[in-house]
Motif scaffolding. Structure first.
Motif, PDB file in Angstrom:
ATOM      1  N   HIS A 109      45.839 -18.394 -21.295  1.00  0.00           N
ATOM      2  CA  HIS A 109      47.051 -18.764 -21.766  1.00  0.00           C
ATOM      3  C   HIS A 109      46.740 -17.586 -23.529  1.00  0.00           C
ATOM      4  N   VAL A 110      47.194 -17.845 -25.263  1.00  0.00           N
ATOM      5  CA  VAL A 110      46.364 -16.927 -25.783  1.00  0.00           C
ATOM      6  C   VAL A 110      46.758 -18.565 -26.376  1.00  0.00           C
ATOM      7  N   ARG A 111      45.275 -18.879 -27.164  1.00  0.00           N
ATOM      8  CA  ARG A 111      45.069 -19.671 -27.680  1.00  0.00           C
ATOM      9  C   ARG A 111      44.214 -19.591 -28.804  1.00  0.00           C
ATOM     10  N   MET A 112      44.576 -20.009 -30.758  1.00  0.00           N
ATOM     11  CA  MET A 112      43.957 -19.846 -31.621  1.00  0.00           C
ATOM     12  C   MET A 112      42.678 -20.436 -31.403  1.00  0.00           C
ATOM     13  N   ASP A 113      42.107 -20.029 -31.875  1.00  0.00           N
ATOM     14  CA  ASP A 113      40.225 -20.276 -31.747  1.00  0.00           C
ATOM     15  C   ASP A 113      39.912 -20.637 -33.023  1.00  0.00           C
ATOM     16  N   LEU A 114      40.644 -20.572 -34.075  1.00  0.00           N
ATOM     17  CA  LEU A 114      39.585 -20.406 -35.093  1.00  0.00           C
ATOM     18  C   LEU A 114      38.951 -21.811 -35.363  1.00  0.00           C
ATOM     19  N   LEU A 115      40.108 -23.090 -35.073  1.00  0.00           N
ATOM     20  CA  LEU A 115      39.213 -24.312 -34.957  1.00  0.00           C
ATOM     21  C   LEU A 115      38.625 -24.933 -34.114  1.00  0.00           C
ATOM     22  N   TYR A 116      39.735 -24.028 -32.974  1.00  0.00           N
ATOM     23  CA  TYR A 116      39.853 -25.424 -31.458  1.00  0.00           C
ATOM     24  C   TYR A 116      38.117 -25.072 -30.999  1.00  0.00           C
ATOM     25  N   GLY A 117      37.582 -23.631 -30.684  1.00  0.00           N
ATOM     26  CA  GLY A 117      36.661 -23.661 -30.447  1.00  0.00           C
ATOM     27  C   GLY A 117      35.283 -24.417 -30.971  1.00  0.00           C
ATOM     28  N   ALA A 118      34.990 -24.602 -32.344  1.00  0.00           N
ATOM     29  CA  ALA A 118      34.077 -25.630 -32.443  1.00  0.00           C
ATOM     30  C   ALA A 118      34.129 -26.988 -32.387  1.00  0.00           C
ATOM     31  N   LEU A 119      35.470 -27.822 -31.820  1.00  0.00           N
ATOM     32  CA  LEU A 119      35.927 -28.895 -31.214  1.00  0.00           C
ATOM     33  C   LEU A 119      35.299 -29.296 -30.259  1.00  0.00           C
ATOM     34  N   SER A 120      34.918 -30.975 -30.076  1.00  0.00           N
ATOM     35  CA  SER A 120      34.212 -30.995 -29.064  1.00  0.00           C
ATOM     36  C   SER A 120      35.515 -31.648 -28.158  1.00  0.00           C
ATOM     37  N   ASP A 121      35.007 -31.920 -26.965  1.00  0.00           N
ATOM     38  CA  ASP A 121      35.376 -31.571 -25.849  1.00  0.00           C
ATOM     39  C   ASP A 121      36.987 -33.012 -25.841  1.00  0.00           C
ATOM     40  N   ARG A 122      36.511 -33.740 -26.133  1.00  0.00           N
ATOM     41  CA  ARG A 122      36.780 -35.355 -26.302  1.00  0.00           C
ATOM     42  C   ARG A 122      38.398 -34.643 -27.400  1.00  0.00           C
ATOM     43  N   ALA A 123      37.663 -34.341 -28.265  1.00  0.00           N
ATOM     44  CA  ALA A 123      38.465 -33.902 -30.255  1.00  0.00           C
ATOM     45  C   ALA A 123      39.820 -32.231 -29.223  1.00  0.00           C
ATOM     46  N   LYS A 124      39.571 -31.966 -28.880  1.00  0.00           N
ATOM     47  CA  LYS A 124      39.986 -30.646 -28.099  1.00  0.00           C
ATOM     48  C   LYS A 124      41.421 -31.556 -26.977  1.00  0.00           C
TER      49      LYS A 124
END
Length: 168
Positions: free
Chosen positions: A75-90
Motif C-alpha cells: 500500500h502507499v506509505r508516506m516515506d518521508l520520515l518512516y524510511g529512516a526509522l528502526s524496525d522497532r520504531a516502525k
C-alpha cells in the motif's frame, strides 16, 4: 502472543491472500468487458451495460484486492520520515497509525451495511439506462471492507508481537 491470535493472523492472511489472488484475475474480466464495449460500438448496437459493468468489476477488483495489498505491505506509505526509522520504531508507528485505519474502516463498514440494507429493502437501482440493482456491488464492497478490517487487526497483532520481540 497467545495461540488464538497466531491462528487468527494465519487464517486472515490465508483468506485475504486467496481472495486477493482471485481479485487479481478480475482485471481480465474488466479487459473482456471493455473489449466487448469497443467491438459493440464499432460493429453492432452499443451495449448499454458495459460502462457500469466495467465500473462494478473495477470496484470489486480494488476492494477485494485491498486487504491482500495491505498484508503484503504494497500500500502507499508516506516515506518521508518512516524510511529512516528502526524496525522497532516502525512497529511503534505502525501500531499507532493502524488504530486510525481500524476506526475509519469500522465507520466505513457501518455506513456500508446501512447502505446495503437500504438497497436490499427498497430494490435500489442505478440511474442509468441499464438500471442494474445496486445491492450486489454494495455487498461486495461490504465484504471487502470487512476483510480489510480483519487484516488491519492482523497487522496490529503483528506489530505488537514485533514490539514484544516475537514474530507472527
Amino acid at each position: 502472543m497467545p495461540d488464538m491470535i497466531r491462528r487468527y493472523v494465519r487464517a486472515v492472511d490465508a483468506v485475504n491472500a486467496a481472495i486477493g489472488r482471485f481479485a487479481m484475475l478480475l482485471i481480465f474480466a474488466l479487459m473482456g468487458i471493455l473489449l466487448w464495449s469497443s467491438i459493440s460500438k464499432a460493429f453492432f448496437m452499443p451495449a448499454n451495460w458495459t460502462l457500469e459493468m466495467a465500473q462494478f468489476t473495477m470496484v470489486a477488483y480494488y476492494i477485494l484486492g485491498g486487504p491482500w495489498s495491505l498484508q503484503a505491505g504494497e500500500h502507499v506509505r508516506m516515506d518521508l520520515l518512516y524510511g529512516a526509522l528502526s524496525d522497532r520504531a516502525k512497529a511503534w508507528m505502525d501500531s499507532f497509525t493502524v488504530l486510525f485505519l481500524i476506526a475509519y474502516l469500522a465507520l466505513l463498514f457501518y455506513g456500508g451495511l446501512s447502505s446495503t440494507a437500504y438497497a436490499l429493502k427498497y430494490g435500489e437501482r442505478s440511474y442509468s439506462s441499464w438500471a442494474p440493482y445496486m445491492a450486489p456491488i454494495k455487498i461486495v464492497a461490504c465484504i471487502g471492507i470487512f476483510l480489510m478490517l480483519l487484516q488491519a487487526f492482523a497487522l496490529l497483532f503483528k506489530d505488537v508481537a514485533k514490539l514484544r520481540g516475537e514474530e507472527l
